[in-house]
Design a protein around this motif. Structure first.
Motif, short mmCIF file in Angstrom:
data_model
loop_
_atom_site.label_atom_id
_atom_site.label_comp_id
_atom_site.label_asym_id
_atom_site.label_seq_id
_atom_site.Cartn_x
_atom_site.Cartn_y
_atom_site.Cartn_z
N MET A 196 60.56 55.83 -6.16
CA MET A 196 61.66 55.29 -5.38
C MET A 196 61.22 53.98 -4.72
O MET A 196 60.11 53.88 -4.21
CB MET A 196 62.12 56.29 -4.32
N SER A 197 62.09 52.97 -4.77
CA SER A 197 61.76 51.67 -4.19
C SER A 197 61.64 51.76 -2.68
O SER A 197 62.18 52.68 -2.04
CB SER A 197 62.83 50.65 -4.57
N ASP A 198 60.93 50.79 -2.09
CA ASP A 198 60.79 50.76 -0.64
C ASP A 198 62.15 50.63 0.04
O ASP A 198 62.41 51.26 1.09
CB ASP A 198 59.90 49.58 -0.22
N ASP A 199 63.02 49.84 -0.56
CA ASP A 199 64.35 49.63 0.02
C ASP A 199 65.14 50.93 0.06
O ASP A 199 65.72 51.29 1.09
CB ASP A 199 65.10 48.57 -0.80
N ALA A 200 65.16 51.65 -1.07
CA ALA A 200 65.90 52.91 -1.13
C ALA A 200 65.29 53.96 -0.22
O ALA A 200 66.00 54.73 0.43
CB ALA A 200 65.94 53.41 -2.58
N LEU A 201 63.96 53.99 -0.16
CA LEU A 201 63.28 54.96 0.69
C LEU A 201 63.64 54.74 2.15
O LEU A 201 63.92 55.70 2.89
CB LEU A 201 61.77 54.84 0.50
N MET A 202 63.63 53.49 2.61
CA MET A 202 63.94 53.20 4.00
C MET A 202 65.39 53.54 4.33
O MET A 202 65.69 54.02 5.43
CB MET A 202 63.66 51.73 4.32
N LYS A 203 66.30 53.32 3.40
CA LYS A 203 67.70 53.67 3.64
C LYS A 203 67.83 55.17 3.85
O LYS A 203 68.56 55.63 4.74
CB LYS A 203 68.56 53.21 2.47
N GLU A 204 67.14 55.95 3.02
CA GLU A 204 67.22 57.40 3.15
C GLU A 204 66.57 57.87 4.44
O GLU A 204 67.06 58.79 5.10
CB GLU A 204 66.55 58.08 1.95
N TYR A 205 65.45 57.24 4.80
CA TYR A 205 64.78 57.59 6.05
C TYR A 205 65.67 57.28 7.26
O TYR A 205 65.81 58.10 8.17
CB TYR A 205 63.46 56.83 6.16
N LEU A 206 66.29 56.11 7.25
CA LEU A 206 67.17 55.73 8.35
C LEU A 206 68.41 56.62 8.39
O LEU A 206 68.90 56.97 9.47
CB LEU A 206 67.59 54.26 8.19
N ARG A 207 68.91 56.99 7.21
CA ARG A 207 70.09 57.86 7.17
C ARG A 207 69.75 59.24 7.72
O ARG A 207 70.56 59.86 8.40
CB ARG A 207 70.59 57.97 5.73
N LEU A 208 68.56 59.73 7.43
CA LEU A 208 68.13 61.02 7.95
C LEU A 208 67.95 60.97 9.46
O LEU A 208 68.32 61.90 10.17
CB LEU A 208 66.82 61.43 7.28
N ASP A 209 67.40 59.87 9.95
CA ASP A 209 67.13 59.73 11.39
C ASP A 209 68.38 59.34 12.17
O ASP A 209 68.45 59.58 13.38
CB ASP A 209 66.05 58.66 11.59
N ASN A 210 69.37 58.76 11.47
CA ASN A 210 70.61 58.33 12.12
C ASN A 210 71.81 58.75 11.28
O ASN A 210 72.47 57.91 10.64
CB ASN A 210 70.61 56.80 12.30
N PRO A 211 72.10 60.04 11.23
CA PRO A 211 73.14 60.55 10.32
C PRO A 211 74.55 60.04 10.60
O PRO A 211 75.41 60.13 9.74
CB PRO A 211 73.06 62.07 10.54
N ASP A 212 74.78 59.49 11.80
CA ASP A 212 76.13 59.02 12.13
C ASP A 212 76.41 57.60 11.64
O ASP A 212 77.55 57.14 11.69
CB ASP A 212 76.33 59.07 13.66
N LEU A 213 75.40 56.91 11.15
CA LEU A 213 75.59 55.55 10.67
C LEU A 213 76.30 55.55 9.31
O LEU A 213 76.05 56.40 8.47
CB LEU A 213 74.24 54.83 10.54
#
Length: 212
Positions: free
Chosen positions: A1-18
């Motif tokens: 998984m690319s760094d970009d995609a990984l960070m999006k998933e990490y941020l989505r997990l940490d901020n589910p309301d975004l």
């Protein structure tokens, strides 16, 4: 998984309301991915920051996976076969005593108890006995993580009361009293005559999400 995609998933997990748009805006601004808006120097600095943050995100996911694992090998110096057997025995005893799962329906103290039958308790024992492989279902043979499934299951696991309230309130607002009655009076009695075309009930859906 690319760094970009990984960070999006990490941020989505940490901020589910975004929303996806908000995540994309944050990524573009933080890591300066727009070459037309930022200089070459700024975009290069953004790439470096993205690499650093992605490494931290990978370390986080790997640590979470390790934290869920329990030793299974007899030759593990940290846990003996007897200790593991004692843990499993205590866990099974606790599960056998579990008659149902209680959920708060609202702030007025209304609750419903999600009754468990022997089959459900056996499922729980199976999950608990294999915690070291808990995350395997989220990783394919190539090592790629299914973050969509992980995010969904983790959010459900940590917010099930909120979800149950939301389901109840939604159907109350629609006047669907039959669904409310089903939630408040759950039953695991299975209809052996059911056909494959039978629609999954709301209660079955919640059970599937809770127990996997």
């Amino acid at each position: 998984m690319s760094d970009d995609a990984l960070m999006k998933e990490y941020l989505r997990l940490d901020n589910p309301d975004l929303t996806d748009a908000e995540l994309n805006d944050y990524m573009a601004t933080t890591y300066k991915t727009d070459k037309e808006e930022y200089s070459a120097r700024e975009t290069n600095a953004g790439k470096v920051q993205l690499m650093k943050d992605a490494k931290a995100a990978r370390d986080y996911f790997n640590k979470v996976k390790e934290d869920y694992a329990i030793p299974t090998e007899v030759d593990d110096p940290g846990v003996s076969e007897a200790e593991r057997g004692e843990w499993l025995s205590q866990m099974e005893t606790e599960v056998n005593d579990l008659e149902g799962l209680s959920f708060s329906m609202n702030d007025q103290g209304e609750e419903f108890v999600y009754n468990l039958d022997d089959e459900a308790r056996q499922e729980i024992k199976g999950y608990n006995s294999d915690l070291e492989n808990f995350f395997d279902k989220y990783v394919d043979e190539s090592g790629k993580w299914d973050f969509d499934a992980l995010n969904t299951d983790m959010y459900i696991m940590n917010n099930i009361d909120k979800i149950v309230r939301g389901v109840a309130n939604q159907y109350r607002s629609k006047g669907t009293e039959s669904v409310i009655n089903e939630i408040k009076n759950p039953s695991f009695t299975q209809d052996k005559q059911s056909t494959p075309q039978k629609q999954e009930s709301t209660l079955d859906m919640l059970r599937r999400q809770i127990l996997g």
